[in-house]
Design an enzyme around this catalytic site. Structure first.
Site, PDB file in Angstrom:
ATOM      1  N   GLU A 199     -12.225  -0.552 -10.343  1.00 17.31           N
ATOM      2  CA  GLU A 199     -11.777  -1.494 -11.375  1.00 17.31           C
ATOM      3  C   GLU A 199     -12.690  -1.575 -12.595  1.00 17.31           C
ATOM      4  O   GLU A 199     -12.211  -1.762 -13.729  1.00 17.31           O
ATOM      5  CB  GLU A 199     -11.604  -2.890 -10.764  1.00 17.31           C
ATOM      6  CG  GLU A 199     -10.459  -2.997  -9.786  1.00 17.31           C
ATOM      7  CD  GLU A 199     -10.776  -2.412  -8.413  1.00 17.31           C
ATOM      8  OE1 GLU A 199      -9.813  -2.090  -7.667  1.00 17.31           O
ATOM      9  OE2 GLU A 199     -11.980  -2.255  -8.081  1.00 17.31           O
ATOM     10  N   ARG A 234       0.431   3.665  -3.297  1.00 14.66           N
ATOM     11  CA  ARG A 234      -0.239   4.948  -3.033  1.00 14.66           C
ATOM     12  C   ARG A 234       0.768   6.087  -2.868  1.00 14.66           C
ATOM     13  O   ARG A 234       0.697   7.104  -3.563  1.00 14.66           O
ATOM     14  CB  ARG A 234      -1.121   4.843  -1.793  1.00 14.66           C
ATOM     15  CG  ARG A 234      -2.212   3.790  -1.918  1.00 14.66           C
ATOM     16  CD  ARG A 234      -3.274   3.952  -0.854  1.00 14.66           C
ATOM     17  NE  ARG A 234      -4.031   2.717  -0.648  1.00 14.66           N
ATOM     18  CZ  ARG A 234      -5.256   2.665  -0.152  1.00 14.66           C
ATOM     19  NH1 ARG A 234      -5.883   3.776   0.195  1.00 14.66           N
ATOM     20  NH2 ARG A 234      -5.875   1.499   0.011  1.00 14.66           N
ATOM     21  N   ASP A 253      -4.217 -10.206  -8.452  1.00 12.11           N
ATOM     22  CA  ASP A 253      -4.511  -9.236  -9.518  1.00 12.11           C
ATOM     23  C   ASP A 253      -3.340  -8.451 -10.117  1.00 12.11           C
ATOM     24  O   ASP A 253      -2.974  -8.634 -11.270  1.00 12.11           O
ATOM     25  CB  ASP A 253      -5.624  -8.276  -9.073  1.00 12.11           C
ATOM     26  CG  ASP A 253      -5.402  -7.685  -7.673  1.00 12.11           C
ATOM     27  OD1 ASP A 253      -4.299  -7.825  -7.121  1.00 12.11           O
ATOM     28  OD2 ASP A 253      -6.356  -7.074  -7.140  1.00 12.11           O
ATOM     29  N   GLU A 291       0.824  -1.211   0.000  1.00 11.30           N
ATOM     30  CA  GLU A 291       0.000   0.000   0.000  1.00 11.30           C
ATOM     31  C   GLU A 291       0.858   1.260   0.000  1.00 11.30           C
ATOM     32  O   GLU A 291       0.538   2.241  -0.680  1.00 11.30           O
ATOM     33  CB  GLU A 291      -0.949   0.011   1.202  1.00 11.30           C
ATOM     34  CG  GLU A 291      -1.993  -1.101   1.194  1.00 11.30           C
ATOM     35  CD  GLU A 291      -3.057  -0.957   0.112  1.00 11.30           C
ATOM     36  OE1 GLU A 291      -3.086   0.068  -0.590  1.00 11.30           O
ATOM     37  OE2 GLU A 291      -3.868  -1.893  -0.031  1.00 11.30           O
TER      38      GLU A 291
END
Length: 471
Positions: A371, A84, A237, A80
Site C-alpha cells: 500500500e 486475485r 479500505d 479474495e
C-alpha cells in the site's frame, strides 16, 4: 530482477500451490481459496507480461491452460477469489487478448454468484465453490454461502461486498450473460445489467450513515449496520477505492459512484483526519464515536486514492485533496523511516508520545505489503515530485536487504530490529502489487497510463471504458 527471482523460486519449489514458503522451499495452500490453486500464478501473470518477462509469462500461461482446475470444492473468500483470481484473469485477458483467460474468468465468476442469494442481495463473505453433481466432487454445501465466523453477528464486511463492482462490470460485459445481472436482485422487476452489484449500492444508499460514515459490518439479512466501527484500513479500505475507480472506469459517467465517494471523503475529512503533535496527518479509526488514533499499513493506500480523486475534483477541493494525499503519504513514509529496517509495521499509532510507530508487539511485522509504494506510484504519476521515486528506491533497498532470502522473498516479524526473523511466506500479492507498483514508479507514464487503466485492489489493470473508441 526481483520479480524474476520471486517467480523462479515459486516455479521451482511451489508451482501449482498458492504461495511459496521460501525458507523451507515448499508450497503453501492455505484456506482462503476454497480448493483453487496457483494463486501466485494468477496474481503474477500481468506483472510478468508488463515487465516483458516473456519466458516466465509463457510458463505461467501454460500452467493456466494445462493445470488450472476450477472444478473444486471448499470454502473460499468471495473477496479474495474476486480480487486475485477474477482480477488477474481479466487483466491478463485485456492485456493479451488470449481467450483462455477470459473463459476461466467467466467460469469462475459464475461460481461466485450464489453468495448473493441473501434477503438483501448483500453477498456473504464465504462461498463453497463446489458444484452440485455426482462423484467425488459432490457436496451438499455446493454453492452455499455464509459469513465469516469472526465477523460481528453474521455480518458481511464493507470492504468485501464493496469490492466487486469493477470485476463484475467486466464479467457482465464480456459474458453478455444476464445471470450476472439477475442473481442478487431483490425483486424480479429489477432485471438490469449489473443489478447484483448495483443492488449493493441501493442498500447502502438506503441505510442511514452515522455522521455520513460507513461502518464496516452490515447484516446481509436486514441491511442494517451491525456495529459502528469505521476504518479506512482493513475491513473498509477498498470500498472507498472502488467508488472513485468505478467512476473513472465508466469514463466518468457513473455519477452515483462519484457522489458516494465525494460524500464519504467529506465525512472522513470531517471526523477522522487528524494531525499529530509532531505535525503528521493521519486517518484515525472510529468506534461508535470514539477515535482510535492508529493507522494500519492497509490504510496507506488512501494517499494514492485521494490523489487520484483530487485530479478530478471540483476546483475548491482539488488543491486541498492533493495536499491531504501528500500529507498522508508522507506520514506512511515516516512509518517506514522510523523503523530499523526502513520497512513499515502492520499498524502504527499516535498516542502516549509515540508517532507513526507500532506500540504493540503484535503490530510490528511486515508481510511484503504494497500500500505504501502504491501511493508513491500514484503521487509520482500525478505530481512528478522526485521524492516519491527516492522513497520507492528506499523500499527496494530495504526489501533486498531484509526480505530477500536464498529462495525468494519473505515477510519479517519485527521491522524494529536489523536482524529480523522471517515469516517463511512469499505472499502472492508481493508479485501482483508490490513489485508491479515499484516497477511502474520507475516507468514512463504511458506504461499502463492512468488515462486508460484503473487498477483493481490487487493491482490488476482493467481498461477504462472509453465509449468514443467503440465502433
Amino acid at each position: 530482477q526481483m520479480m524474476k527471482f520471486a517467480w523462479d523460486n515459486y516455479k521451482q519449489y511451489a508451482l501449482g500451490k498458492n504461495e511459496l514458503r521460501p525458507l523451507t522451499k515448499n508450497g503453501h495452500i492455505g484456506n482462503m481459496f476454497g480448493g483453487l490453486r496457483g494463486a501466485t500464478v494468477i496474481d503474477a501473470l500481468d506483472t510478468l507480461y508488463i515487465m516483458e518477462l516473456e519466458e516466465e509469462f509463457q510458463e505461467a500461461k501454460k500452467w493456466v491452460e494445462k493445470s488450472f482446475d476450477l472444478n473444486v470444492n471448499g470454502e473460499a473468500s468471495l473477496f479474495e477469489v474476486n480480487i486475485r483470481y477474477i482480477g488477474g484473469l481479466l487483466a491478463t485477458y485485456y492485456l493479451t487478448g488470449e481467450e483462455v483467460f477470459k473463459s476461466k474468468a467467466l467460469e469462475l465468476g459464475e461460481k461466485l454468484l450464489p453468495a448473493f442469494n441473501t434477503p438483501t442481495g448483500i453477498p456473504r463473505g464465504v462461498i463453497n465453490l463446489g458444484r452440485q453433481g455426482t462423484g467425488s466432487l459432490f457436496s451438499p454445501c455446493s454453492g452455499m454461502s455464509w459469513s465469516w465466523g469472526w465477523a460481528s453477528a453474521g455480518s458481511s464486511i464493507l470492504a468485501e461486498f464493496g469490492t466487486l463492482h469493477l470485476e463484475f462490470l467486466h464479467l457482465s460485459e464480456l459474458s453478455g450473460n444476464p445471470v450476472f445481472a439477475e442473481k442478487a436482485i431483490t425483486k424480479p422487476t429489477l432485471v438490469s445489467p449489473l443489478s447484483q452489484v448495483k443492488n449493493i449500492r441501493r442498500v447502502l444508499n438506503r441505510v442511514e450513515k452515522p455522521q455520513g460514515l460507513y461502518p464496516n459490518f452490515l447484516s446481509p439479512v436486514t441491511g442494517s449496520w451491525v456495529q459502528h466501527h469505521v476504518s479506512i484500513g482493513g475491513l473498509g479500505d477498498s470500498f472507498y477505492e472502488y467508488l472513485i475507480k468505478s467512476w473513472l472506469m465508466s469514463d466518468k459517467k457513473d455519477s452515483e459512484a462519484k457522489k458516494m465517494y465525494d460524500d464519504a471523503l467529506e465525512a472522513i475529512e470531517k471526523h477522522l483526519v487528524k494531525k499529530s503533535a509532531g505535525g503528521l496527518t493521519y486517518i484515525a479509526e472510529w468506534r461508535g464515536g470514539i477515535l482510535d488514533h492508529k493507522m494500519g499499513h492497509l490504510a496507506c493506500f488512501s494517499g494514492g486514492m485521494i490523489a487520484l480523486g483530487a485530479e478530478h475534483a471540483a476546483q475548491d477541493r482539488r488543491h486541498r485533496h492533493m495536499e491531504l494525499a501528500a500529507e498522508i503519504t508522507s506520514t506512511c513514509h515516516e512509518s517506514y523511516t522510523r523503523s530499523d529496517t526502513k520497512l513499515g509495521p502492520e499498524a502504527f499509532r499516535f498516542d502516549a508520545g509515540s508517532e507513526a510507530t507500532a506500540t504493540r508487539l503484535s503490530e510490528r511485522y511486515y508481510i511484503l505489503r504494497p500500500e505504501v509504494v502504491e501511493s508513491y506510484m500514484y503521487l509520482w504519476r500525478l505530481t512528478h515530485q522526485p521524492k516519491y521515486r527516492h522513497w520507492g528506491w528506499e523500499v527496494v533497498q530495504a526489501l533486498e536487504k531484509h526480505c530477500r532470502v536464498e529462495a525468494g522473498f519473505s515477510g519479517i516479524r519485527d521491522v524494529y530490529t536489523t536482524t529480523p526473523t522471517h515469516d517463511n511466506m512469499q505472499q502472492s500479492f508481493f508479485l501482483a502489487e508490490t513489485l508491479k507498483y515499484l516497477y511502474l514508479l520507475f516507468c514512463e507514464d504511458d506504461v499502463l497510463s492512468l488515462e486508460d487503466w484503473v487498477f483493481n485492489t490487487e493491482a490488476h489493470p482493467l481498461p477504462i471504458n472509453h465509449t468514443d473508441f467503440k465502433a
